[in-house]
Each structure stands twice: as structure tokens, then as C-alpha cells.
Scaffold this motif. Structure first.
Motif, mmCIF file in Angstrom:
data_model
loop_
_atom_site.group_PDB
_atom_site.id
_atom_site.type_symbol
_atom_site.label_atom_id
_atom_site.label_comp_id
_atom_site.label_asym_id
_atom_site.label_seq_id
_atom_site.Cartn_x
_atom_site.Cartn_y
_atom_site.Cartn_z
ATOM 1 N N PRO A 30 5.604 -25.822 16.926
ATOM 2 C CA PRO A 30 6.796 -25.245 16.100
ATOM 3 C C PRO A 30 7.438 -26.620 15.555
ATOM 4 O O PRO A 30 7.771 -27.365 16.044
ATOM 5 C CB PRO A 30 7.701 -24.568 17.228
ATOM 6 C CG PRO A 30 7.271 -25.106 18.521
ATOM 7 C CD PRO A 30 5.643 -25.400 18.516
ATOM 8 N N SER A 31 7.703 -26.372 14.322
ATOM 9 C CA SER A 31 8.277 -27.422 13.509
ATOM 10 C C SER A 31 9.233 -27.086 12.367
ATOM 11 O O SER A 31 9.234 -25.871 12.036
ATOM 12 C CB SER A 31 7.430 -28.072 12.775
ATOM 13 O OG SER A 31 6.330 -28.586 13.779
ATOM 14 N N ASP A 32 10.222 -28.141 12.038
ATOM 15 C CA ASP A 32 11.005 -27.742 10.953
ATOM 16 C C ASP A 32 10.313 -28.363 9.808
ATOM 17 O O ASP A 32 10.065 -29.705 9.847
ATOM 18 C CB ASP A 32 12.601 -28.333 10.901
ATOM 19 C CG ASP A 32 13.358 -27.428 11.882
ATOM 20 O OD1 ASP A 32 12.875 -26.372 12.494
ATOM 21 O OD2 ASP A 32 14.452 -27.863 12.517
ATOM 22 N N ILE A 33 10.183 -27.766 8.628
ATOM 23 C CA ILE A 33 9.363 -28.313 7.344
ATOM 24 C C ILE A 33 10.296 -28.570 6.444
ATOM 25 O O ILE A 33 11.109 -27.431 6.037
ATOM 26 C CB ILE A 33 8.175 -27.366 7.244
ATOM 27 C CG1 ILE A 33 7.223 -27.317 8.111
ATOM 28 C CG2 ILE A 33 7.473 -28.111 5.881
ATOM 29 C CD1 ILE A 33 6.223 -26.229 7.842
ATOM 30 N N ARG A 34 10.337 -29.604 5.885
ATOM 31 C CA ARG A 34 11.430 -29.775 4.699
ATOM 32 C C ARG A 34 10.625 -30.206 3.412
ATOM 33 O O ARG A 34 9.490 -30.929 3.202
ATOM 34 C CB ARG A 34 12.007 -31.077 5.110
ATOM 35 C CG ARG A 34 13.318 -31.407 4.163
ATOM 36 C CD ARG A 34 14.234 -32.508 4.572
ATOM 37 N NE ARG A 34 13.701 -33.709 4.722
ATOM 38 C CZ ARG A 34 14.017 -34.700 3.794
ATOM 39 N NH1 ARG A 34 14.839 -34.437 2.981
ATOM 40 N NH2 ARG A 34 13.356 -36.028 4.209
ATOM 41 N N LEU A 35 10.971 -29.532 2.444
ATOM 42 C CA LEU A 35 10.528 -29.448 1.162
ATOM 43 C C LEU A 35 11.260 -30.251 0.147
ATOM 44 O O LEU A 35 12.652 -29.854 0.096
ATOM 45 C CB LEU A 35 9.979 -28.045 0.544
ATOM 46 C CG LEU A 35 8.991 -27.157 1.259
ATOM 47 C CD1 LEU A 35 8.846 -25.961 0.732
ATOM 48 C CD2 LEU A 35 7.641 -28.117 1.368
#
Length: 258
Positions: A84-89
Motif C-alpha cells: 500500500p502506497s501513496d502515489i504522487r503524480l
């Protein structure tokens, strides 16, 4: 009209009438595909999960995806170990979207590193869209809004987090050549013709606009025999047995009396 011709005409009308409900969306889908191919040149950067990089340069605009793990790994619905991760675009260094607690796959078979967009599997995809008729080209990021976080199938055959294809929701982030960023929300059941092209084909077959999803592999019975052959035979019977002469004589007689 002779009795045999009348029978053949009636059979033709019946065949066409029975075939219309199926042949109509098929013809509309063919016309739709031709329309899209004629107007757009669309390329999925991570097609077939070929390991495309998670950063891209679109006319000098730098698009990048990065992530930070936020929890303990687990096995997803495909039996892959994900984190589980926070993905930053980001676009040109500015954050345009943060995806919280999305699964990220770091390894294949526990020992082969996963690189680029493959880490985000099917729920985050990059596309380039060229409009051949206008100058409205853009870079697209398509994100699943639901159905992305599944768990390993349990003993009862239940997959936690699974969402039916028809219930999926998406976000489209568009980046134009001048760096302008815009967003659109759409669903599988409520999507435009162009948005349909930006949904990745899955195991069941292509994503269609008029036809049900997955319609792909023809068989002898359907759709070859029905509705294609039944439609062609029906039209042939109508064309070759239509009472052209009787209609012409009636028209001539009516014209003479007036």
C-alpha cells in the motif's frame, strides 16, 4: 406476384427483422471504430505492461509518478505481493494528483524487480492522443477510482475489493502541449467515445462503445451465422423478390388516372 416469390419475400423480411437487434449495434461499433481510427492516433505507453518508464516528456512537459509505501505488504487478487502506497503524480514539478493507499508491486516472483509503470499494473496508465483534424493533442493519465485494491481470494471464493467492470469509475488527467492540466471523471457505463479508447483492454477482450465488453472472438454460430448471414440472406431475398413491377404498374396507373 407469384406465390413462391411472396413466400421468399416474407422469409426475407422475417430474417432481417430477427437480425436487426443484433446486427445494428455491430454495424454501429464498426462505424465507431472507423471514426476513431480516422480522427485519432492513440498510443498507450504501457501497453501489454512492457515496462514503460513512469516519467514522460510530452513537448517539454515532464510527467512523473512516484510513490511512498504506507503499510505492510499483502497479496492482491492476482496473488501478487503489493505494498500500500501513496502515489504522487506531478506535471513540471507540480502535484496534480495524490492517490492514497494504492497497491504498488515491487517484485515479480519475489526476486525480480518491477520497474516503471508496471509497478502500478492496470489502474494507472499513460496515453498520447493525437487529433488528426485539429491541434487538440494531449497526454492522458487514466486512473481507476475504484476496484484497484483487491485481496487474495479466500476459501469461499470471495475476492475482497473486486468491482464489476460495468461499475468501474475513472479519472482522466489531460496535459496539453502548453502544459495546461485538466481533469474529467467518467464511469464505464457513462463514457464518451474518446474516453472509451482510453480504457485498457482486459482479459475478457476489448472495451467497446456500442457492444458489450469482451465481444471479440467470432464463432460459426454467432455472429457469423446469426446475425451476419441471416441479414445478408434476408436482404437478398427481399431484393430479388420485391414486387418492383407491380409497384411500377400501380404507380403508372395512378398517374394516368390523375
Amino acid at each position: 406476384m407469384t406465390q413462391p416469390k411472396r413466400k421468399r419475400l416474407i422469409i426475407g423480411i422475417i430474417l432481417v427483422a430477427l437480425s436487426l437487434p443484433s446486427i445494428t449495434p455491430m454495424l454501429m461499433e464498426i462505424a465507431y471504430k472507423i471514426e476513431m481510427d480516422t480522427r485519432y492516433d492513440i498510443d498507450e505507453l504501457n501497453a501489454d505492461y512492457a515496462g514503460a518508464p513512469d516519467d514522460a516528456n510530452y513537448y517539454g512537459n515532464i510527467i512523473r509518478a512516484s510513490h511512498i509505501t504506507t503499510g505492510e505488504p499483502y497479496f492482491d487478487g492476482s496473488d501478487e505481493l503489493v505494498h500500500p502506497s501513496d502515489i504522487r503524480l506531478t506535471v513540471n514539478g507540480e502535484t496534480v494528483e495524490t492517490l492514497e493507499d494504492y497497491p504498488v508491486q515491487l517484485l515479480y516472483s519475489e526476486d525480480i524487480a518491477v520497474a516503471g509503470l508496471d509497478r502500478y499494473t492496470h489502474y494507472l496508465t499513460y496515453w498520447t492522443v493525437e487529433d488528426k483534424f485539429t491541434d487538440e493533442d494531449f497526454f492522458a493519465i487514466v486512473i481507476w477510482q475504484n476496484g484497484y485494491d483487491t485481496r487474495q481470494i479466500d476459501e469461499d471464493g470471495w475476492m475482497e475489493g473486486y468491482v464489476d467492470l460495468e461499475q468501474l469509475e475513472y479519472k482522466l488527467i489531460k496535459i496539453t502541449k502548453d502544459g495546461t492540466v485538466s481533469q474529467q471523471l467518467f464511469t464505464f457505463d457513462n463514457k464518451s467515445k474518446l474516453q472509451t479508447q482510453l480504457i485498457t483492454e482486459n482479459y475478457s477482450g476489448p472495451i467497446n462503445y456500442y457492444l458489450p465488453p469482451g465481444y471479440y472472438y467470432p464463432s460459426l454460430l454467432y455472429p457469423l451465422l446469426y446475425p451476419w448471414i441471416t441479414t445478408i440472406v434476408g436482404l437478398g431475398l427481399i431484393l430479388f423478390n420485391f414486387p418492383y413491377g407491380a409497384i411500377k404498374r400501380r404507380y403508372t396507373k395512378t398517374k394516368q388516372t390523375t
